[in-house]
Design an enzyme around this catalytic site. Sequence first.
Site, mmCIF file in Angstrom:
data_model
loop_
_atom_site.group_PDB
_atom_site.id
_atom_site.type_symbol
_atom_site.label_atom_id
_atom_site.label_comp_id
_atom_site.label_asym_id
_atom_site.label_seq_id
_atom_site.Cartn_x
_atom_site.Cartn_y
_atom_site.Cartn_z
ATOM 1 N N CYS A 195 0.832 -1.202 0.000
ATOM 2 C CA CYS A 195 0.000 0.000 0.000
ATOM 3 C C CYS A 195 0.868 1.255 0.000
ATOM 4 O O CYS A 195 0.581 2.219 -0.717
ATOM 5 C CB CYS A 195 -0.936 -0.008 1.204
ATOM 6 S SG CYS A 195 -2.082 1.389 1.274
ATOM 7 N N CYS A 208 -6.324 -4.252 6.903
ATOM 8 C CA CYS A 208 -7.496 -3.377 6.874
ATOM 9 C C CYS A 208 -8.632 -3.915 6.015
ATOM 10 O O CYS A 208 -9.790 -3.637 6.279
ATOM 11 C CB CYS A 208 -7.093 -1.975 6.403
ATOM 12 S SG CYS A 208 -6.638 -1.854 4.658
#
Length: 390
Positions: free
Chosen positions: A107, A200
């Site tokens: 990410c 997440c």
Amino acid sequence: MVEGVKLRVLAAMSGGVDSAVAAARAVEAGHDVTGVHLALSKNPQTYRTGARGCCTIEDSRDARRAADVIGIPFYVWDMAERFHEDVVEDFYAEYAAGRTPNPCLRCNEKIKFAAVLDRAMALGFDAVATGHYARKGDDGLLRRAVDPAKDQSYVLAVLNPAQLAHSMFPLGDTPKDLVRVEAEERGLAVARKPDSHDICFIADGDTSGFLKNKLGSKEGEIVDAASGEVLGSHDGAHQFTVGQRHGLGLKRPAADGKPRYVLSITPVDNRVEVGPREALRVDRIHTGAPVWLGPERTEPFEAEVQLRAHGEVYPATVVPSPKGLRAELHQGAFGVAAGQALVVYDPDAAEHNDASAGVGDRGDAVLCSGTIDATGLNDAAVSSGSAAGV
């Protein structure tokens, strides 16, 4: 970036305490700051729920409230499609290939310091500020944070020099507990918000179930690596990772009564090999093409390497080439999985830090990083993610 110069700064605000204080500090430093929250899912409720600091509806609201308190403009950028393609789909693909990815690292590489930074620069911003715990030295190198328990230089080591040059890490010189105190003093409601620890985009924390839902089930064998004896079965090799001890489902213990660990995963025949912890020991690690943050080197050199976030640091001789790195560890490491990052720190690049901050002199500069392809012991190189050699 020159110290004291007013910059246009885009502050990435996750909705947690760290990014809120980082944005406030950028304002306090005299910069022209705009806050932005990244919407990483078209339906946030399909990701984790609850105030955990990433990817929830509450987080976007918390980020907006923090921006209001700080007194900066605030926007939400839709990065859902890019995030799904570059992070979530990569997560699936890596596990399907018998590797163990680090989605936070991916990410940072693909979203926060590529897509976001590219857009920020196109809009005329000079830098992106985040709440990561890391520092940039006077020499421009990425360095460890003052707070060793929160240091995130490992997951930032995928940045290239151009991305690092336009990045700001305002919290790198402050322990986490003092950041929370500062947040309270600034009137930020997120001061006591819990940190985010789980992946997440896995709502319930069940990684195995998440992978099974996407990649399906396929029965395979769990085999003793030494004897070849079939010890049990599983419904998908992608549900395992090298070094895993629990969740093997073996009904019969080893002859010596000691636990068994996953030693290798072969996706082609859906085979998982297990054995004793001692068999996990490796002292040679190979990576793909390196990303150099410091001066590129062509000759072998002595360094310290880190193999997982917040993991142990190992002295090593690093042999670089354009195609990859070979790290010869001076002591063995256990449970090293392909797909993780090998991050190389320069033990001689010591930078004097304020002793009152608890750091002192230490070699903590990131030289380069590479994705682990394979591991070995002595002269027998073996893959840590599959049965393929180097």
